[in-house]
Design a protein around this motif. Structure first.
Motif, PDB file in Angstrom:
ATOM      1  N   LEU B 125       1.014  -1.209   0.098  1.00  0.00           N
ATOM      2  CA  LEU B 125      -0.033  -0.075  -0.037  1.00  0.00           C
ATOM      3  C   LEU B 125       0.831   1.309  -0.062  1.00  0.00           C
ATOM      4  O   LEU B 125       0.664   2.350  -0.689  1.00  0.00           O
ATOM      5  CB  LEU B 125      -0.932   0.025   1.068  1.00  0.00           C
ATOM      6  N   SER B 126       1.916   1.264   0.902  1.00  0.00           N
ATOM      7  CA  SER B 126       2.794   2.328   0.923  1.00  0.00           C
ATOM      8  C   SER B 126       3.671   2.375  -0.505  1.00  0.00           C
ATOM      9  O   SER B 126       3.596   3.618  -0.856  1.00  0.00           O
ATOM     10  CB  SER B 126       3.914   2.018   1.740  1.00  0.00           C
ATOM     11  N   GLY B 127       3.784   1.386  -1.317  1.00  0.00           N
ATOM     12  CA  GLY B 127       4.512   1.598  -2.618  1.00  0.00           C
ATOM     13  C   GLY B 127       3.392   2.078  -3.560  1.00  0.00           C
ATOM     14  O   GLY B 127       3.965   2.819  -4.540  1.00  0.00           O
ATOM     15  N   THR B 128       2.023   1.814  -3.284  1.00  0.00           N
ATOM     16  CA  THR B 128       1.082   2.523  -4.291  1.00  0.00           C
ATOM     17  C   THR B 128       1.222   4.072  -3.968  1.00  0.00           C
ATOM     18  O   THR B 128       1.112   4.650  -5.063  1.00  0.00           O
ATOM     19  CB  THR B 128      -0.315   2.108  -3.746  1.00  0.00           C
ATOM     20  N   GLY B 129       1.413   4.665  -2.875  1.00  0.00           N
ATOM     21  CA  GLY B 129       1.516   5.984  -2.651  1.00  0.00           C
ATOM     22  C   GLY B 129       2.697   6.318  -3.347  1.00  0.00           C
ATOM     23  O   GLY B 129       2.469   7.202  -3.977  1.00  0.00           O
ATOM     24  N   ALA B 130       3.844   5.810  -3.372  1.00  0.00           N
ATOM     25  CA  ALA B 130       5.042   6.178  -4.045  1.00  0.00           C
ATOM     26  C   ALA B 130       5.074   6.302  -5.496  1.00  0.00           C
ATOM     27  O   ALA B 130       5.303   7.186  -6.402  1.00  0.00           O
ATOM     28  CB  ALA B 130       6.190   5.225  -3.649  1.00  0.00           C
ATOM     29  N   GLU B 131       4.288   5.172  -6.038  1.00  0.00           N
ATOM     30  CA  GLU B 131       4.020   5.038  -7.423  1.00  0.00           C
ATOM     31  C   GLU B 131       3.047   6.328  -8.069  1.00  0.00           C
ATOM     32  O   GLU B 131       3.273   6.864  -8.993  1.00  0.00           O
ATOM     33  CB  GLU B 131       3.575   3.879  -7.822  1.00  0.00           C
ATOM     34  N   ILE B 148      -0.790   8.294   1.586  1.00  0.00           N
ATOM     35  CA  ILE B 148      -0.886   7.084   1.233  1.00  0.00           C
ATOM     36  C   ILE B 148       0.397   6.537   1.577  1.00  0.00           C
ATOM     37  O   ILE B 148       0.656   5.362   2.533  1.00  0.00           O
ATOM     38  CB  ILE B 148      -1.384   6.612   0.151  1.00  0.00           C
ATOM     39  N   LEU B 149       1.469   7.021   1.165  1.00  0.00           N
ATOM     40  CA  LEU B 149       2.983   6.625   1.545  1.00  0.00           C
ATOM     41  C   LEU B 149       3.234   6.520   2.880  1.00  0.00           C
ATOM     42  O   LEU B 149       3.499   5.708   3.377  1.00  0.00           O
ATOM     43  CB  LEU B 149       3.772   7.267   0.413  1.00  0.00           C
ATOM     44  N   SER B 150       2.905   7.819   3.601  1.00  0.00           N
ATOM     45  CA  SER B 150       3.573   7.893   4.894  1.00  0.00           C
ATOM     46  C   SER B 150       2.582   7.216   5.902  1.00  0.00           C
ATOM     47  O   SER B 150       3.191   6.794   6.924  1.00  0.00           O
ATOM     48  CB  SER B 150       3.490   9.305   5.174  1.00  0.00           C
ATOM     49  N   ILE B 151       1.267   7.234   5.903  1.00  0.00           N
ATOM     50  CA  ILE B 151       0.673   6.654   6.774  1.00  0.00           C
ATOM     51  C   ILE B 151       1.036   5.129   6.963  1.00  0.00           C
ATOM     52  O   ILE B 151       0.845   4.607   8.228  1.00  0.00           O
ATOM     53  CB  ILE B 151      -0.856   6.911   6.659  1.00  0.00           C
ATOM     54  N   ALA B 152       0.993   4.554   5.844  1.00  0.00           N
ATOM     55  CA  ALA B 152       1.287   2.977   5.943  1.00  0.00           C
ATOM     56  C   ALA B 152       2.965   2.857   6.675  1.00  0.00           C
ATOM     57  O   ALA B 152       2.940   1.996   7.441  1.00  0.00           O
ATOM     58  CB  ALA B 152       1.431   2.410   4.541  1.00  0.00           C
ATOM     59  N   SER B 259      14.500   3.502   0.704  1.00  0.00           N
ATOM     60  CA  SER B 259      14.160   3.574  -0.831  1.00  0.00           C
ATOM     61  C   SER B 259      12.876   4.009  -1.406  1.00  0.00           C
ATOM     62  O   SER B 259      12.700   5.065  -2.025  1.00  0.00           O
ATOM     63  CB  SER B 259      14.490   2.112  -1.392  1.00  0.00           C
ATOM     64  N   VAL B 260      11.847   3.385  -1.037  1.00  0.00           N
ATOM     65  CA  VAL B 260      10.621   3.824  -1.591  1.00  0.00           C
ATOM     66  C   VAL B 260      10.138   5.200  -1.223  1.00  0.00           C
ATOM     67  O   VAL B 260       9.740   5.713  -2.153  1.00  0.00           O
ATOM     68  CB  VAL B 260       9.476   2.722  -1.464  1.00  0.00           C
ATOM     69  N   ALA B 261      10.051   5.350  -0.154  1.00  0.00           N
ATOM     70  CA  ALA B 261       9.504   6.705   0.468  1.00  0.00           C
ATOM     71  C   ALA B 261      10.434   7.913  -0.356  1.00  0.00           C
ATOM     72  O   ALA B 261      10.050   8.963  -0.618  1.00  0.00           O
ATOM     73  CB  ALA B 261       9.707   6.980   1.841  1.00  0.00           C
TER      74      ALA B 261
END
Lengths: 101, 549
Positions: B125-131, B148-152, B259-261
């Motif tokens: 889910l966090s990766g969804t935010g990053a994309e 979406i990225l941060s809360i997860a 990485s992702v964030a």
């Protein structure tokens, strides 16, 4: 005397500043979370006032997004705080000091 | 009064969000599985689902990319998303990071006995935010994706219930993340107020035809947005949270943050400042310049005094943030492309390094002190060799992808000319050399001899006769009795230990390296070397990594 849009923007700025100062000064994690809410709502007020000035619905719609995000953040935030401070006595930020460097 | 307006619903192009939708689907599938299947599910199954999901997301990205190459870039969702090479490539890098994260977490989950898909589902889910952040073309969309990225990630940071440090990391991340989000939204409100839109394309169009007579409010908004981003990417002076959060969070979650964030936040930062705010480059450039300068220096010096490897890598990522910001200082297309190269390179080396650290962490995820790395090469030559490779790549040693990344950014900066640029290039080089010191420190420790009994110097029990003479005679007697008792105890202990050692050799806290971690480390290591030896692949990849605007 008419109340123009800029009054609301200034009120928003005051609320935002209270939020920032509160977050930096208070040591209770719950109150820090409330200060973040205050900052987000100050942004909402600013959005609405500018939307009024531009005669544009977009700014008002943005408020809904910010509200939803604020709610989600509080839900997760409170859950984290509860899960951590169940093992401790008070919800004070000064207790969170096992890591330093 | 606001005029009544008819709402026209935007055309929904599901292809445009296919990579993100696949990630969400994978996360929901895993949560549904754990809720409906009664029996205990092996964490390996969840890891495989996450891995396959991220590969599918990368596949969708490839199809989208080919489509963009054939038919050109386009806007989707009424201008909220920009489907262009830049966003898709960063999105695919996020997919790669999630794939390596899925492999690296498998060993962690089974070692720690965490059943349940939460770690991996939240990662997806966090990766969804990053994309989404990489493709977002509207400030509100960027804000939503950021949350979406941060809360997860807040939850990921606090997932380890056994260590108090994990909860502490979660609260620190939550409070400072919320603070930065609020600053970010307030900045958006000001930009909206002055330009009348939150859409990046419309803001750019506004500045193309208008000139603000009083741009004070806009400048405040722009600065607040920059500060919000700087918090998220942990650039100095908004980095204070990162060493603590990196240290406290469970190691796979730390790898995700590193990485992702950063991928998501840097992609959005670049898009906002190089497309919408490009006409104010004269105003934001000095700010970015200062932040990059401070990040480079503090990232290098801060890491020197650390003894925790995760904290060291936190400072190293601050230094990397400085390098990436140099690409923003360059600006325009060249800067953006070099940043994409850096981000792709950084994904592999940071995920690889953290995969090794996850393995070395041992049961309990506690062995992250540099002393835990002593003699790693004797038991696990392969593990320490790849760690050395990743750390050398972070330092920017030639024939690794880290060199290509740093060279790309610095050569672009040098070619942009000006005294300021040359100063920054020199500062960046010096910072690179200084940070190489602490990377090398870890490498040297892994190759030094492990701690044995003979290596411990016995400490003198009584420091000097001078002190002893001052003590009263009764205490002297007490002390000498204690001394003889201790001596007996020590002799006995040594005998015991020696006997135990004869029976079984010193227990290796790492044990057998899980197969999934081996695969994760190998993928990262191969990519680090291959892209370092053939940098042409990377440069060809980013030649289409441009913005729509």
């Amino acid at each position: 005397m008419t109340v123009s849009v800029s009054w609301y923007v200034i009120l928003g700025a005051i609320l935002f500043t209270i939020g920032v100062v509160g977050l930096l000064v208070r040591r209770n994690v719950l109150i820090m979370l409330m200060c973040i809410e205050l900052m987000l709502n100050a942004s909402n007020l600013t959005f609405v006032s500018f939307a009024r000035q531009h005669q544009d619905v977009g700014g008002q719609a943005d408020v809904f997004f910010v509200l939803v995000v604020a709610a989600a953040e509080v839900v997760v935030g409170l859950a984290i705080i509860v899960s951590i401070f169940r093992k401790r006595l008070g919800a004070t930020a000064d207790d969170l000091s096992s890591m330093k460097g | 009064m606001l005029a009544t307006q008819t709402l026209t619903l935007p055309k929904i192009s599901y292809w445009a969000i296919a990579p993100e939708a696949i990630l969400v689907g994978g996360a929901l599938l895993m949560l549904a599985m754990s809720a409906t299947i009664r029996s205990k599910i092996d964490p390996a199954i969840f890891s495989i689902i996450t891995f396959v999901t991220s590969l599918a997301s990368i596949g969708a990205g490839v199809i989208l990319y080919i489509n963009v190459l054939k038919h050109g870039k386009y806007l989707a969702f009424d201008g909220a998303l920009s489907v262009d090479g830049f966003g898709i490539i960063v999105g695919m890098a996020v997919g790669v990071a999630i794939a390596i994260f899925a492999l690296g977490s498998e060993g962690f989950l089974s070692r720690e006995g965490w059943d349940g898909p939460e770690l991996l589902a939240l990662g997806l889910l966090s990766g969804t935010g990053a994309e989404l952040m990489a493709m977002a073309n509207d400030l509100i969309m960027i804000f939503l994706a950021l949350e979406i990225l941060s809360i997860a990630l807040y939850v990921l940071a606090g997932m380890d219930g056994r260590r108090t440090a994990s909860g502490e990391a979660a609260i620190k991340y939550l409070i400072l993340g919320g603070f930065s989000s609020a600053i970010f939204v307030y900045g958006i409100a000001f930009v909206y107020g002055t330009t009348g839109s939150t859409n990046l394309a419309q803001i750019a169009a506004f500045f193309a035809t208008n000139l603000l007579a009083h741009d004070g409010l806009f400048l405040v908004g722009m600065t607040l947005i920059l500060v919000g981003f700087a918090f998220k990417v942990a650039a100095v002076p908004f980095h204070v949270w990162s060493p603590d959060v990196y240290q406290g969070a469970p190691t796979p979650a730390t790898s995700f943050m590193a990485s992702v964030a950063k991928l998501g936040a840097f992609a959005a930062l670049l898009r906002v400042f190089l497309s919408a705010f490009i006409s104010y480059k004269q105003d934001w450039q000095p700010l970015v310049y200062g932040i990059a300068f401070a990040s480079l220096l503090l990232g290098a010096f801060g890491g020197l005094v650390q003894n925790n490897v995760k904290r060291m890598l936190a400072y190293s990522s601050i230094s990397h943030a400085g390098f990436i910001l140099l690409g923003l200082v360059v600006g325009a297309e060249l800067g953006a492309q070099r940043v994409v190269i850096y981000l792709v390179a950084y994904t592999f080396i940071v995920m690889g390094a953290f995969s090794v650290i996850t393995v070395v962490g041992g049961k309990g995820d506690n062995n992250h002190d540099i002393s835990n790395y002593r003699g790693l090469a004797r038991e696990h030559p392969w593990l320490s060799g790849s760690l050395a490779l990743f750390l050398m790549a972070q330092a920017g040693v030639p024939f690794t992808v880290g060199f290509v990344a740093k060279f790309g950014v610095l050569s672009a900066l040098a070619s942009s000319g000006g005294v300021g640029s040359y100063t920054l290039v020199i500062v960046a080089l010096v910072s690179s050399v200084i940070s190489a010191f602490y990377y090398l420190r870890i490498v040297v420790v892994t190759y030094s001899s492990p701690v044995g009994i003979g290596a411990i110097e016995p400490e003198p029990l009584v420091e000097s006769t001078h002190v002893a003479s001052e003590l009263e005679s009764s205490k002297m007697e007490e002390l000498s009795m204690e001394y003889s008792a201790l001596k007996v105890a020590i002799d006995y202990d040594i005998e015991e230990i020696e006997r135990a050692l004869d029976e079984s050799p010193l227990e290796d806290p790492i044990g057998k390296v899980p197969l999934s971690s081996t695969i994760a480390i190998s993928i990262s290591a191969v990519a680090t070397v291959a892209l370092g030896v053939f940098p042409g692949i990377l440069f060809a990849l980013v030649s289409h990594a441009t913005f729509l605007f």
